[in-house]
Enzyme design. Structure first.
Site, PDB file in Angstrom:
ATOM      1  N   ASN A 166     -21.474  -4.221  11.472  1.00 39.65           N
ATOM      2  CA  ASN A 166     -22.821  -3.720  11.775  1.00 39.65           C
ATOM      3  C   ASN A 166     -23.913  -4.070  10.762  1.00 39.65           C
ATOM      4  O   ASN A 166     -25.051  -4.292  11.139  1.00 39.65           O
ATOM      5  CB  ASN A 166     -22.783  -2.209  12.021  1.00 39.65           C
ATOM      6  N   GLU A 264     -14.860   3.303   2.885  1.00 42.26           N
ATOM      7  CA  GLU A 264     -16.121   3.791   3.466  1.00 42.26           C
ATOM      8  C   GLU A 264     -15.944   3.729   4.972  1.00 42.26           C
ATOM      9  O   GLU A 264     -15.950   2.643   5.557  1.00 42.26           O
ATOM     10  CB  GLU A 264     -17.285   2.891   3.030  1.00 42.26           C
ATOM     11  N   CYS A 298     -23.348   3.565  10.402  1.00 39.38           N
ATOM     12  CA  CYS A 298     -22.387   4.595  10.001  1.00 39.38           C
ATOM     13  C   CYS A 298     -23.096   5.882   9.628  1.00 39.38           C
ATOM     14  O   CYS A 298     -22.586   6.966   9.824  1.00 39.38           O
ATOM     15  CB  CYS A 298     -21.550   4.100   8.833  1.00 39.38           C
ATOM     16  N   GLU A 473     -20.166   4.037  -3.003  1.00 39.09           N
ATOM     17  CA  GLU A 473     -20.870   2.799  -3.256  1.00 39.09           C
ATOM     18  C   GLU A 473     -22.265   3.182  -3.727  1.00 39.09           C
ATOM     19  O   GLU A 473     -22.665   4.329  -3.615  1.00 39.09           O
ATOM     20  CB  GLU A 473     -20.918   1.949  -1.989  1.00 39.09           C
TER      21      GLU A 473
END
Ligand code: NAP
Length: 498
Positions: A166, A264, A298, A473
């Site tokens: 994505n 993630e 997300c 992150e």
């Protein structure tokens, strides 16, 4: 139906076809196989890329291992690596148009968003990581007795960086730039559906002065190559972003190999609108939160929770406003919503909306695919009257779909927000700041935005809890997961060490 007759520019030569980047050289797959890359806006084949074999994975890991062990990168000071990553940042900016066009055509992103979000945030990641290179210092510890102890921070070795379809450019940048500034070498496997920007980044890093073998790209199927990459004995860390299902599999394999992994994973964030919210500002947060990147985000906000006095008002505004969000032609400068990234994703979204309406959801707007130039388009959709067990509420839809639920109390809002196993992002829209602080502390999510959505900065840590994964992150927190410490203790007794 067809869109305006505006042809997208040709892709750069390096993508026609895309090849593997291993040990500083471009090469075909060991068996010569290639795979099609499809343009989501038209359904046509855009180009091809090499379909790596297990032997290619082994070659990429061997190149990364050799480069790491040689010290050609890990042996540089953080400051020297900073200079090279700053150059990479400058080159990303210089190649904005090329990168944006590739990302737009590959993922189906509207071109303006590809420029101002994807390329911009990729550049910011390299710029920020470069700044961290000035802060790789270890520390000296005050130890009792006649000893001298210090702690070094060292790179881990070879990092396998695996990314989803994505946000290929941004999500690879967070991993690559942070891994590199810490002194690691990298083997990057982008998603099969959207591999193109990874190949352009390989060119950019080479031009910036990253030595051969320090950064490698293998394109191909995760199902075929992923296990080999994750369990390869010469890989020292796995940095994974993707679905909860594949992430759990990757984490299990990495765990068995006792290899550090950051995961993630999926999200299904709640956006809570209290009755005291500034309504214009709230709507300005609600709509982008579910239509941006066609909802393939997300950290999207697909679950809208509205305090009951505002419920019908908000539904009325969404019914009017959502169909007016510029939709369709990804080459048009004002388009906000493009297609989904693949036929598979379109089918998945259509199926989930069907399940949601079968379970009683009322379609306020949208609720159907859009026949436009052969692309994978789905109308932005708002669903009301949904219970918490409705499939569109309980599962991650990953499309331009918003469910809207009413709540009566602060406690109920928190309970609804925390009622899925995911915990990536969350939002609160209110003018009562005491309430905002109170509720933010209670939300099970890695990040909470107040009076906005997706307010991101490379310095602010980002990551999930629960089924959204673990590790962070962005920010200095991310750097720590690409480093290990080594403690060195000297005996200072007279005569020792002579
Ligand atoms: P995915 O199917 O899990 O794929 C992610 C990556 O894993 C791809 O490169 C895929 O390769 C690879 N892969 C597949 N099988 C593998 C295996 N056995 N071992 C190792 N790697 C393997 O996810 P996706 O559909 O691309 O992306 C959507 C998901 O990513 C959503 O759930 C979304 O929420 C999540 N996501 C999370 C974040 C975050 O920061 N938390 C950010 C973005 C997206 P192929 O493409 O070849 O299958």
């Amino acid at each position: 139906m067809t869109i305006a007759d505006t042809a997208a520019p040709a892709l750069p030569d390096a993508l026609s076809p895309g090849r593997l980047f291993i040990g500083g050289a471009w090469r075909d797959a060991s068996d010569g196989a290639r795979t099609d890359v499809v343009a989501p806006a038209t359904g046509a084949v855009l180009t091809q890329v090499a379909k790596a074999t297990l032997a290619d994975v082994d070659a990429a890991v061997a190149a990364a291992r050799a480069a790491f062990d040689s010290g050609v990168w890990s042996g540089l000071s953080g400051r020297e690596r900073s200079r090279i990553l700053r150059k990479a940042h400058d080159l990303i900016r210089a190649h904005t148009e090329e990168l944006a066009q590739a990302e737009s055509q590959d993922v189906g992103k509207p071109i303006t968003l590809a420029r101002v979000v994807d390329v911009e945030h990729s550049a910011l990641q390299y710029e920020y990581a470069a700044s961290l290179g000035q802060h790789l210092d270890g520390s000296v510890r005050e130890t009792p007795g006649n000893t001298h102890a210090y702690v070094r921070r060292e790179p881990l070795g070879v990092v396998a960086a695996i990314t989803p379809f994505n946000f290929p450019l941004i999500l690879s940048s967070t991993k690559i730039a942070t891994a590199l500034i810490a002194g690691n070498t990298v083997v990057h496997k982008p998603a099969s559906d959207t591999p193109l920007s990874a190949l352009l980044i390989a060119e950019i890093l080479q031009e910036a002065g990253v030595p051969d073998g320090v950064f490698n790209v293998v394109t191909g199927s995760g199902a075929d190559l992923g296990d080999r990459l994750v369990t390869h004995p010469d890989v020292d860390k796995v940095a994974f972003t993707g679905s909860t299902e594949v992430g759990a599999h990757v984490a299990e394999l990495a765990g068995r190999a006792l290899r550090p992994v950051t995961a993630e994973l999926g999200g299904n964030a709640a956006n809570i609108v209290f009755a005291d919210a500034d309504l214009d500002q709230a709507i300005g947060a609600i709509i982008p939160a579910f239509v941006f990147n066609a909802g393939q985000f997300c950290m999207a906000g697909p679950r809208l929770l509205v305090e009951r006095p505002l419920y019908e008002t908000v539904l009325g505004i969404l019914e009017q406003a959502v169909p007016g969000v510029p939709f369709g032609d990804i080459t048009a400068p004002d388009t906000v919503i493009g297609p989904l990234a693949s036929q598979k994703q379109l089918d998945k979204v259509a199926d989930l909306v069907r399940q949601a309406t079968d379970a009683g959801a009322r379609v306020v707007t949208g609720g159907h695919p859009v026949d436009l130039d052969g692309g994978f388009f789905y109308a932005p959709t708002v669903l009301a009257d949904v219970e918490n067990d409705n499939p569109a509420v309980a599962q991650e839809v990953f499309g331009p779909v918003l469910t809207v639920q009413a709540f009566d109390t602060e406690e109920e809002a928190v309970a609804l927000a925390n009622s899925t196993p995911y915990g990536l992002a969350s939002g609160i829209q209110t003018t009562n700041l005491a309430k905002a602080h109170r509720v933010a502390a209670k939300l099970d999510a890695g990040i909470t935005w107040v009076n906005g959505w997706a307010l991101l900065d490379p310095s602010v840590p980002f990551g999930g809890v629960g089924q959204s994964g673990f590790g962070r992150e962005y920010g200095p927190e991310a750097l720590e997961s690409y480093l290990r410490t080594k403690s060195i203790v000297f005996n200072l007794d007279e005569g020792a060490g002579r």
